[in-house]
Design a protein around this motif. Structure first.
Motif, PDB file in Angstrom:
ATOM      1  N   PRO A  75       0.725  -1.234   0.019  1.00 14.49           N
ATOM      2  CA  PRO A  75       0.116  -0.053  -0.110  1.00 14.49           C
ATOM      3  C   PRO A  75       0.989   1.268   0.004  1.00 14.49           C
ATOM      4  O   PRO A  75       2.057   1.177   0.480  1.00 14.49           O
ATOM      5  CB  PRO A  75      -0.834  -0.178   1.454  1.00 14.49           C
ATOM      6  N   CYS A  76       0.451   2.227  -0.458  1.00 15.37           N
ATOM      7  CA  CYS A  76       1.134   3.450  -0.359  1.00 15.37           C
ATOM      8  C   CYS A  76       0.503   4.353   0.944  1.00 15.37           C
ATOM      9  O   CYS A  76      -0.593   4.615   1.152  1.00 15.37           O
ATOM     10  CB  CYS A  76       0.535   4.394  -1.844  1.00 15.37           C
ATOM     11  N   LEU A  77       1.694   4.991   1.433  1.00 16.62           N
ATOM     12  CA  LEU A  77       1.408   5.602   2.767  1.00 16.62           C
ATOM     13  C   LEU A  77       1.319   7.390   2.300  1.00 16.62           C
ATOM     14  O   LEU A  77       1.086   8.083   3.186  1.00 16.62           O
ATOM     15  CB  LEU A  77       2.286   5.470   3.678  1.00 16.62           C
ATOM     16  N   TYR A  78       1.430   7.584   1.178  1.00 17.04           N
ATOM     17  CA  TYR A  78       1.784   8.988   0.862  1.00 17.04           C
ATOM     18  C   TYR A  78       0.764   9.738   0.062  1.00 17.04           C
ATOM     19  O   TYR A  78       1.248  10.586  -0.611  1.00 17.04           O
ATOM     20  CB  TYR A  78       3.101   9.027   0.154  1.00 17.04           C
ATOM     21  N   GLY A  79      -0.361   9.271  -0.151  1.00 15.84           N
ATOM     22  CA  GLY A  79      -1.362   9.956  -0.704  1.00 15.84           C
ATOM     23  C   GLY A  79      -2.051   9.510  -2.052  1.00 15.84           C
ATOM     24  O   GLY A  79      -2.959  10.004  -2.745  1.00 15.84           O
ATOM     25  N   ILE A  80      -1.524   8.131  -2.481  1.00 16.44           N
ATOM     26  CA  ILE A  80      -1.772   7.580  -3.479  1.00 16.44           C
ATOM     27  C   ILE A  80      -3.165   6.388  -3.062  1.00 16.44           C
ATOM     28  O   ILE A  80      -2.790   5.745  -2.121  1.00 16.44           O
ATOM     29  CB  ILE A  80      -0.887   6.744  -4.481  1.00 16.44           C
ATOM     30  N   ASP A  81      -4.067   6.431  -3.765  1.00 16.16           N
ATOM     31  CA  ASP A  81      -5.276   5.523  -3.565  1.00 16.16           C
ATOM     32  C   ASP A  81      -4.979   4.199  -3.731  1.00 16.16           C
ATOM     33  O   ASP A  81      -5.414   3.406  -4.687  1.00 16.16           O
ATOM     34  CB  ASP A  81      -6.486   5.984  -4.277  1.00 16.16           C
ATOM     35  N   MET A  82      -3.998   3.703  -2.702  1.00 18.43           N
ATOM     36  CA  MET A  82      -3.826   2.125  -2.857  1.00 18.43           C
ATOM     37  C   MET A  82      -3.493   1.637  -1.393  1.00 18.43           C
ATOM     38  O   MET A  82      -2.392   2.128  -0.722  1.00 18.43           O
ATOM     39  CB  MET A  82      -2.471   1.839  -3.560  1.00 18.43           C
ATOM     40  N   LEU A  83      -4.542   1.627  -0.625  1.00 23.91           N
ATOM     41  CA  LEU A  83      -4.529   1.730   1.039  1.00 23.91           C
ATOM     42  C   LEU A  83      -4.263   0.483   1.637  1.00 23.91           C
ATOM     43  O   LEU A  83      -3.915   0.394   2.851  1.00 23.91           O
ATOM     44  CB  LEU A  83      -5.788   2.242   1.454  1.00 23.91           C
ATOM     45  N   THR A  84      -4.527  -0.757   1.044  1.00 25.41           N
ATOM     46  CA  THR A  84      -4.412  -1.791   1.560  1.00 25.41           C
ATOM     47  C   THR A  84      -4.022  -2.943   0.631  1.00 25.41           C
ATOM     48  O   THR A  84      -4.084  -2.972  -0.310  1.00 25.41           O
ATOM     49  CB  THR A  84      -5.901  -2.564   2.099  1.00 25.41           C
ATOM     50  N   LYS A  85      -3.326  -4.080   1.444  1.00 29.06           N
ATOM     51  CA  LYS A  85      -2.575  -5.007   0.582  1.00 29.06           C
ATOM     52  C   LYS A  85      -3.737  -5.876  -0.088  1.00 29.06           C
ATOM     53  O   LYS A  85      -3.544  -6.426  -1.123  1.00 29.06           O
ATOM     54  CB  LYS A  85      -1.714  -6.013   1.603  1.00 29.06           C
ATOM     55  N   LYS A  86      -4.663  -6.172   0.702  1.00 35.63           N
ATOM     56  CA  LYS A  86      -5.894  -7.015   0.076  1.00 35.63           C
ATOM     57  C   LYS A  86      -6.550  -6.312  -1.181  1.00 35.63           C
ATOM     58  O   LYS A  86      -7.008  -7.271  -2.150  1.00 35.63           O
ATOM     59  CB  LYS A  86      -7.065  -7.347   0.890  1.00 35.63           C
ATOM     60  N   GLU A  87      -6.309  -5.314  -1.604  1.00 33.31           N
ATOM     61  CA  GLU A  87      -7.088  -4.682  -2.727  1.00 33.31           C
ATOM     62  C   GLU A  87      -5.951  -4.769  -3.955  1.00 33.31           C
ATOM     63  O   GLU A  87      -6.236  -4.504  -5.103  1.00 33.31           O
ATOM     64  CB  GLU A  87      -7.548  -3.358  -2.631  1.00 33.31           C
ATOM     65  N   LEU A  88      -4.598  -5.092  -3.637  1.00 32.21           N
ATOM     66  CA  LEU A  88      -3.523  -5.115  -4.585  1.00 32.21           C
ATOM     67  C   LEU A  88      -3.547  -6.444  -5.314  1.00 32.21           C
ATOM     68  O   LEU A  88      -3.166  -7.527  -4.578  1.00 32.21           O
ATOM     69  CB  LEU A  88      -2.169  -4.672  -4.173  1.00 32.21           C
ATOM     70  N   ILE A  89      -3.744  -6.731  -6.555  1.00 30.03           N
ATOM     71  CA  ILE A  89      -3.626  -7.913  -7.183  1.00 30.03           C
ATOM     72  C   ILE A  89      -2.256  -8.656  -7.103  1.00 30.03           C
ATOM     73  O   ILE A  89      -2.108  -9.815  -6.873  1.00 30.03           O
ATOM     74  CB  ILE A  89      -4.337  -8.050  -8.733  1.00 30.03           C
ATOM     75  N   ALA A  90      -1.262  -7.966  -7.050  1.00 32.24           N
ATOM     76  CA  ALA A  90       0.221  -8.636  -7.186  1.00 32.24           C
ATOM     77  C   ALA A  90       0.845  -8.969  -5.655  1.00 32.24           C
ATOM     78  O   ALA A  90       1.532  -9.774  -5.594  1.00 32.24           O
ATOM     79  CB  ALA A  90       1.072  -7.490  -7.694  1.00 32.24           C
ATOM     80  N   ALA A  91      -0.038  -8.467  -4.701  1.00 32.80           N
ATOM     81  CA  ALA A  91       0.197  -8.593  -3.555  1.00 32.80           C
ATOM     82  C   ALA A  91      -0.285  -9.895  -3.031  1.00 32.80           C
ATOM     83  O   ALA A  91       0.191 -10.632  -1.895  1.00 32.80           O
ATOM     84  CB  ALA A  91      -0.328  -7.772  -2.607  1.00 32.80           C
ATOM     85  N   ASN A  92      -1.155 -10.360  -3.683  1.00 29.38           N
ATOM     86  CA  ASN A  92      -2.120 -11.807  -3.511  1.00 29.38           C
ATOM     87  C   ASN A  92      -1.984 -12.905  -4.525  1.00 29.38           C
ATOM     88  O   ASN A  92      -2.406 -13.868  -4.371  1.00 29.38           O
ATOM     89  CB  ASN A  92      -3.518 -11.448  -3.390  1.00 29.38           C
ATOM     90  N   HIS A  93      -1.291 -12.680  -5.444  1.00 33.88           N
ATOM     91  CA  HIS A  93      -1.394 -13.742  -6.683  1.00 33.88           C
ATOM     92  C   HIS A  93       0.204 -13.698  -7.415  1.00 33.88           C
ATOM     93  O   HIS A  93       0.714 -12.668  -7.475  1.00 33.88           O
ATOM     94  CB  HIS A  93      -2.326 -13.298  -7.608  1.00 33.88           C
ATOM     95  N   THR A  94       0.389 -14.496  -7.855  1.00 38.34           N
ATOM     96  CA  THR A  94       1.598 -14.711  -8.663  1.00 38.34           C
ATOM     97  C   THR A  94       1.370 -14.282 -10.140  1.00 38.34           C
ATOM     98  O   THR A  94       0.309 -14.177 -10.399  1.00 38.34           O
ATOM     99  CB  THR A  94       2.077 -16.173  -8.719  1.00 38.34           C
ATOM    100  N   ASN A  95       2.225 -14.292 -10.909  1.00 41.47           N
ATOM    101  CA  ASN A  95       1.928 -13.976 -12.304  1.00 41.47           C
ATOM    102  C   ASN A  95       1.247 -14.701 -13.016  1.00 41.47           C
ATOM    103  O   ASN A  95       0.318 -14.345 -13.768  1.00 41.47           O
ATOM    104  CB  ASN A  95       3.483 -13.853 -13.129  1.00 41.47           C
ATOM    105  N   ASP A  96       1.351 -16.012 -13.076  1.00 40.62           N
ATOM    106  CA  ASP A  96       0.613 -17.214 -13.539  1.00 40.62           C
ATOM    107  C   ASP A  96      -0.700 -16.999 -13.378  1.00 40.62           C
ATOM    108  O   ASP A  96      -1.722 -16.999 -13.846  1.00 40.62           O
ATOM    109  CB  ASP A  96       0.930 -18.506 -13.069  1.00 40.62           C
ATOM    110  N   GLU A  97      -1.030 -16.603 -11.890  1.00 39.47           N
ATOM    111  CA  GLU A  97      -2.442 -16.688 -11.433  1.00 39.47           C
ATOM    112  C   GLU A  97      -2.914 -15.041 -11.792  1.00 39.47           C
ATOM    113  O   GLU A  97      -4.449 -15.235 -12.297  1.00 39.47           O
ATOM    114  CB  GLU A  97      -2.585 -16.448  -9.913  1.00 39.47           C
ATOM    115  N   ILE A  98      -2.224 -14.066 -12.083  1.00 36.72           N
ATOM    116  CA  ILE A  98      -3.013 -12.902 -12.290  1.00 36.72           C
ATOM    117  C   ILE A  98      -3.032 -12.933 -13.982  1.00 36.72           C
ATOM    118  O   ILE A  98      -4.237 -12.456 -14.522  1.00 36.72           O
ATOM    119  CB  ILE A  98      -1.568 -11.895 -12.343  1.00 36.72           C
ATOM    120  N   LYS A  99      -2.493 -13.837 -14.647  1.00 41.05           N
ATOM    121  CA  LYS A  99      -2.610 -14.085 -16.162  1.00 41.05           C
ATOM    122  C   LYS A  99      -3.965 -14.876 -16.050  1.00 41.05           C
ATOM    123  O   LYS A  99      -4.884 -14.293 -17.052  1.00 41.05           O
ATOM    124  CB  LYS A  99      -1.443 -14.934 -16.537  1.00 41.05           C
ATOM    125  N   ASN A 100      -4.198 -15.660 -15.367  1.00 38.66           N
ATOM    126  CA  ASN A 100      -5.649 -16.320 -15.409  1.00 38.66           C
ATOM    127  C   ASN A 100      -6.781 -15.423 -14.964  1.00 38.66           C
ATOM    128  O   ASN A 100      -7.835 -15.448 -15.571  1.00 38.66           O
ATOM    129  CB  ASN A 100      -5.707 -17.421 -14.538  1.00 38.66           C
TER     130      ASN A 100
END
Length: 457
Positions: free
Chosen positions: A379-404
């Motif tokens: 997550p970004c702490l400095y003002g960009i709207d990326m507030l939690t890890k759970k909303e970030l696809i790359a924080a929770n999935h491998t490249n192969d999973e993201i591809k799918n």
């Protein structure tokens, strides 16, 4: 964010400066102007054109002004959070506009409220005004410096009184801020593209930890705090800034094109037919990728110019709707072909999945996704709207999973080394970047023990 001092049409010029930076925020806009006796404010929720539709600049003339476009990091829709803020005291009035995030704002807010302060907004910008008031036993410039030393985070401030303009940048220089000249007037903007539209000339970047005091007597510079090296936000190069802006001595278009070149070196696609970019922030990288691979670059996706930026929409529902309205495939370009689709970043995966589907529905044989920045896993702490890890696809999935998930035939990301090579032209002149959302290396934290100025009231 924009400011001007020493021009008889300050409010009107500020309007044009904000219009040039509309891409930085779509949720609200405002201008405060001074004639040397009082501050006058006009602001509202919405785009710059909408807020100032029918506004008569001739009735609000002054020699100095500050302006702001708001990018909400939460779906609050609160008018009170639209900047600039104006504060009135017995000693005079002060207007403040801010770009960034104060990471210790909640701690300061609690201490201020415990001491009797009543805050009117949920914005962290307001805490600076209250700190300045707490330090009002000294001259205003000293009060501002003492207050800034208590802040931890990423910030760029413009502060307007009846007789002075103050400009400040955080000690790491995480947010962009530049100063220019328009005749005898001083102008300040988050991006240099704002100077071009008003005919101003670029002078220099505001230095990390620098406070500028601008008045009829000229410009005075004070370094209130310094941290080495500078850590300008990498996402400014990747996504936020306009291609015609220069940041830290590097042109945004040029850096994005170099990212595309490095991406092509790292992750070419065998037997690809054509390269296309997701408009608009990915086009420069797509051109660089195509040139490096010797493939044709084509406009495989068109953008509806009347739809705003989807990434900075404050809710997932609005982001989903924005993608549907914003982009359309060009069947004649993609049908029956193996497509390399260049996107600048993947945050939540919404846009990428929709575009892959559009391309395949238009007859694309294959869609290979190449991302011209590293994986965003923090997550970004400095003002960009990326507030939690759970909303970030790359924080929770491998490249192969993201591809799918996005229904692509393959996906690859630019390495950190490739991005730094594209952005950092000369490491010897303090051109470091903040890539905490990609690496987890946060240059400033609330419990940062290097910060010794914070105290309780």
């Amino acid at each position: 964010m924009f400011a001007i001092w020493g021009h008889k049409k300050a409010a009107e010029i500020t309007y044009y400066g904000l219009h040039a930076q509309q891409h930085r925020g779509q949720d609200g806009a405002g201008i405060v102007v001074t004639d040397g006796k009082e501050l006058t404010v006009h602001k509202d929720v919405g785009l710059v054109n909408d807020v100032f539709s029918g506004y008569n600049f001739n009735q609000n003339q002054g020699h100095a002004a500050i302006g702001h476009v708001r990018n909400a990091t939460q779906d609050d829709g609160v008018f009170n959070n639209v900047q600039p803020f104006v504060f009135h005291t017995l000693n005079g009035s002060t207007a403040i506009a801010h770009n960034g995030k104060i990471v210790n704002a909640d701690s300061i807010r609690k201490n201020l409220e415990a001491a009797g302060s009543i805050l009117q907004t949920t914005s962290d910008t307001e805490v600076l005004a209250h700190l300045m008031r707490k330090n009002n036993q000294r001259p205003l410039e000293e009060a501002i410096i003492e207050s800034l030393r208590m802040l931890i985070g990423a910030y760029a401030f413009v502060i307007l009184t009846e007789d002075k303009l103050y400009v400040a940048l955080d000690p790491r220089g995480i947010r962009p801020l530049s100063i220019g000249r328009l005749g005898d007037a001083y102008v300040v903007a988050s991006e240099t593209c704002a100077f071009s539209i008003i005919g101003a000339t670029f002078e220099r970047e505001v230095l990390p930890g620098e406070l500028l005091t601008i008045s009829d007597e000229g410009l005075k510079s004070t370094r209130f705090l310094l941290r080495e090296p500078r850590r300008l936000c990498a996402m400014e190069y990747v996504y936020f800034s306009r291609p015609d802006s220069d940041l830290n001595g590097v042109n945004v278009h040029t850096s994005r094109k170099r990212m595309g070149i490095e991406l092509a070196k790292e992750h070419p696609v065998a037997n690809a037919d054509v390269v296309t970019g997701v408009p608009d922030s990915s086009i420069s990288a797509a051109i660089g990728y195509a040139e490096q691979c010797g493939l044709p670059y084509e406009m495989g996706v068109l953008k509806n110019r009347y739809v705003g930026r989807t990434f900075i929409q404050p809710s997932q529902e609005l982001r989903d709707q924005g993608v549907k309205m914003k982009l359309s495939p060009v069947r004649g370009v993609v049908e029956g072909k193996s497509i390399v689709m260049i996107d600048d970043s993947i945050v939540r995966g919404t846009t990428s999945r929709r575009i892959v589907r559009l391309l395949k529905e238009a007859g694309a044989k294959e869609v290979h996704v190449r991302i011209s920045s590293p994986r965003i896993e923090n997550p970004c702490l400095y003002g960009i709207d990326m507030l939690t890890k759970k909303e970030l696809i790359a924080a929770n999935h491998t490249n192969d999973e993201i591809k799918n998930i996005i229904e692509a035939d393959s996906i690859e990301f630019l390495s950190m080394e490739g991005m730094e090579k594209a952005i950092v032209k000369d490491k010897t002149i303090n051109q470091g970047i903040c890539a905490a959302c990609m690496t987890g290396d946060y240059p400033v934290l609330e419990n940062d023990q290097r910060k010794v100025f914070y105290r309780k009231y």
